[in-house]
Scaffold this active site. Structure first.
Site, PDB file in Angstrom:
ATOM      1  N   TYR A  73       0.846  -1.286   0.065  1.00 30.05           N
ATOM      2  CA  TYR A  73       0.122   0.032   0.011  1.00 30.05           C
ATOM      3  C   TYR A  73       0.839   1.460  -0.103  1.00 30.05           C
ATOM      4  O   TYR A  73       0.416   2.254  -0.627  1.00 30.05           O
ATOM      5  CB  TYR A  73      -0.859  -0.167   1.276  1.00 30.05           C
ATOM      6  CG  TYR A  73      -2.100  -0.752   0.819  1.00 30.05           C
ATOM      7  CD1 TYR A  73      -3.230  -0.231   0.167  1.00 30.05           C
ATOM      8  CD2 TYR A  73      -2.093  -2.302   1.132  1.00 30.05           C
ATOM      9  CE1 TYR A  73      -4.422  -1.106  -0.337  1.00 30.05           C
ATOM     10  CE2 TYR A  73      -3.443  -3.101   0.812  1.00 30.05           C
ATOM     11  CZ  TYR A  73      -4.385  -2.506   0.124  1.00 30.05           C
ATOM     12  OH  TYR A  73      -5.484  -3.330  -0.246  1.00 30.05           O
ATOM     13  N   ARG A  76       1.476   2.029  -3.498  1.00 34.67           N
ATOM     14  CA  ARG A  76       0.203   2.340  -4.302  1.00 34.67           C
ATOM     15  C   ARG A  76       0.083   3.791  -4.118  1.00 34.67           C
ATOM     16  O   ARG A  76      -0.167   4.519  -4.754  1.00 34.67           O
ATOM     17  CB  ARG A  76      -1.202   1.570  -3.962  1.00 34.67           C
ATOM     18  CG  ARG A  76      -0.776   0.068  -4.476  1.00 34.67           C
ATOM     19  CD  ARG A  76      -2.235  -0.589  -4.072  1.00 34.67           C
ATOM     20  NE  ARG A  76      -3.388   0.047  -5.101  1.00 34.67           N
ATOM     21  CZ  ARG A  76      -4.564   0.052  -4.682  1.00 34.67           C
ATOM     22  NH1 ARG A  76      -4.912  -0.828  -3.475  1.00 34.67           N
ATOM     23  NH2 ARG A  76      -5.478   0.306  -5.332  1.00 34.67           N
ATOM     24  N   HIS A 127     -15.084   2.718  -1.597  1.00 36.17           N
ATOM     25  CA  HIS A 127     -14.177   1.708  -1.044  1.00 36.17           C
ATOM     26  C   HIS A 127     -13.056   2.399  -0.302  1.00 36.17           C
ATOM     27  O   HIS A 127     -11.936   2.036  -0.074  1.00 36.17           O
ATOM     28  CB  HIS A 127     -13.547   1.196  -2.327  1.00 36.17           C
ATOM     29  CG  HIS A 127     -14.365   0.479  -3.182  1.00 36.17           C
ATOM     30  ND1 HIS A 127     -14.199   0.101  -4.472  1.00 36.17           N
ATOM     31  CD2 HIS A 127     -15.633  -0.086  -3.002  1.00 36.17           C
ATOM     32  CE1 HIS A 127     -15.210  -0.497  -4.966  1.00 36.17           C
ATOM     33  NE2 HIS A 127     -16.191  -0.814  -3.949  1.00 36.17           N
ATOM     34  N   CYS A 135      -6.943   2.803  12.951  1.00 30.82           N
ATOM     35  CA  CYS A 135      -6.559   1.625  13.865  1.00 30.82           C
ATOM     36  C   CYS A 135      -7.008   0.334  13.498  1.00 30.82           C
ATOM     37  O   CYS A 135      -8.225   0.342  13.308  1.00 30.82           O
ATOM     38  CB  CYS A 135      -6.621   2.057  15.362  1.00 30.82           C
ATOM     39  SG  CYS A 135      -5.410   1.125  16.443  1.00 30.82           S
ATOM     40  N   CYS A 140     -10.494   0.028  19.254  1.00 34.05           N
ATOM     41  CA  CYS A 140      -9.966   1.655  18.859  1.00 34.05           C
ATOM     42  C   CYS A 140     -10.952   2.391  17.711  1.00 34.05           C
ATOM     43  O   CYS A 140     -10.829   1.392  16.731  1.00 34.05           O
ATOM     44  CB  CYS A 140      -8.638   1.787  18.658  1.00 34.05           C
ATOM     45  SG  CYS A 140      -8.034   3.402  18.518  1.00 34.05           S
ATOM     46  N   CYS A 195      -0.734   3.680  16.181  1.00 38.15           N
ATOM     47  CA  CYS A 195      -1.909   4.440  16.481  1.00 38.15           C
ATOM     48  C   CYS A 195      -1.676   5.416  17.647  1.00 38.15           C
ATOM     49  O   CYS A 195      -1.126   4.926  18.587  1.00 38.15           O
ATOM     50  CB  CYS A 195      -2.973   3.626  17.002  1.00 38.15           C
ATOM     51  SG  CYS A 195      -4.436   4.244  17.468  1.00 38.15           S
ATOM     52  N   CYS A 198      -4.945   4.873  20.647  1.00 39.51           N
ATOM     53  CA  CYS A 198      -4.851   3.761  21.888  1.00 39.51           C
ATOM     54  C   CYS A 198      -3.297   3.249  22.345  1.00 39.51           C
ATOM     55  O   CYS A 198      -3.212   2.888  23.224  1.00 39.51           O
ATOM     56  CB  CYS A 198      -5.471   2.792  21.183  1.00 39.51           C
ATOM     57  SG  CYS A 198      -4.791   1.847  20.006  1.00 39.51           S
TER      58      CYS A 198
END
Length: 312
Positions: A73, A76, A127, A135, A140, A195, A198
């Site tokens: 990702y 991308r 999407h 998270c 969370c 994150c 949390c």
């Protein structure tokens, strides 16, 4: 000129209908981003040709190997940031400002529509987005939107070749030359995006993975828009075949409420599941060229330089 490849009679009849339309839908697919030079999800090249993209886009893959999924990702995200919103993105954003009862339903996660300053309340990302993060911890609810930092954390940076600082590494070069023989480095869990809320879970891309439901807030907004009035005037289907639900369902629903359908696509066979009906328009060609011309009677000429890019 676009008018030379769009039949003048069709252009005039479309614009006459657009001018008097109030409630308008647009449904966007990967063909719109292709006009910006961005490959489709399954067309991501280079080293990722040795991986099954659909197998990486699952909650199970992220749980098993979050480092690998994040590298996919991150790649991308990088490719999407190298691309620029094209004139169709800006034209649709301007139409949203001119027609306040117009909403766009996008199946794209590339962030190009938000970067073209499309009004957020009129843009529904079915999407999700590569540039949203949330998270992964079950308890969370942290989410952050439009995070255009590239890379999102240093560990996901594309490294340089230390032996020759004037060139990039194989991992970097593959972005351009599609070298599929690149070995992916391991990325330690502790070096992935953490994150901040949390402080337990790691962040994950804010996209809808296979096996996950579409975002309920987005779906509720779309349903509320469709149910608000009995009539819809127009639906534009841009760069997508709209043969897969829920996309296909929106075309059918709009048509049942009186909407005329306009399809803009490179492929003459890419038509909605229900096919073309009398009174529909099909405009074949590059959406980046055709869409601004179709909308010109309402939005006028759009100067991209004046609009800017929200990621810059």
């Amino acid at each position: 000129m676009v008018s030379s490849i769009v039949p003048q009679t069709d252009l005039e009849s479309f614009q006459a209908h657009l001018n008097q339309s109030t409630r308008i839908l647009a449904l966007l697919g990967a063909g719109l981003s292709a006009s910006s030079g961005l490959p489709t999800f399954r067309g991501v090249g280079g080293m990722w040709r040795t991986h099954d993209a659909t197998a990486l886009a699952t909650p199970q893959a992220f749980e098993a190997n979050p480092g690998l999924v994040w590298q996919f990702y991150s790649y991308r995200r990088h490719m999407a940031l190298k691309a620029k919103p094209n004139p169709a993105h800006y034209a649709l954003a301007e139409l949203a400002r001119k027609k306040t009862d117009f909403i766009t339903l996008s199946q794209n996660v590339d962030g190009l529509s938000p970067r073209a300053h499309h009004p957020p309340s009129q843009l529904k990302l079915l999407h999700g987005s590569l540039f949203d993060v949330k998270c992964s911890d079950f308890f969370c609810r942290y989410i952050a939107r439009n995070i255009y930092t590239d890379p999102i954390v240093p560990a996901l940076a594309i490294p340089t070749d230390e032996s020759d600082p004037t060139t990039t590494s194989a991992l970097a070069r593959e972005l351009d030359i599609s070298d599929e023989n690149v070995d992916l480095p391991e990325v330690d869990y502790s070096h992935l995006p953490q994150c901040p809320q949390c402080e337990r879970g790691i962040l994950r891309p804010g996209v809808v993975w296979f096996g996950e439901a579409l975002p309920s807030s987005v779906m509720n907004d779309v349903d509320a828009y469709i149910e608000k009035n009995e009539k819809i005037d127009l639906i534009m289907v841009i760069g997508t075949s709209a043969k897969v639900y829920p996309a296909a369902g929106y075309v059918d629903t709009a048509r049942s409420k009186g909407a005329r359908v306009a399809i803009i696509n490179m492929d003459p066979n890419d038509v909605p599941a229900a096919g073309l009906h009398k009174g529909d328009w099909f405009f074949q060609g590059d959406a980046a060229k055709i869409v601004p011309e179709l909308l010109k009677s309402v939005i006028g000429d759009v100067n991209i330089e004046d609009m800017g890019d929200a990621a810059e």
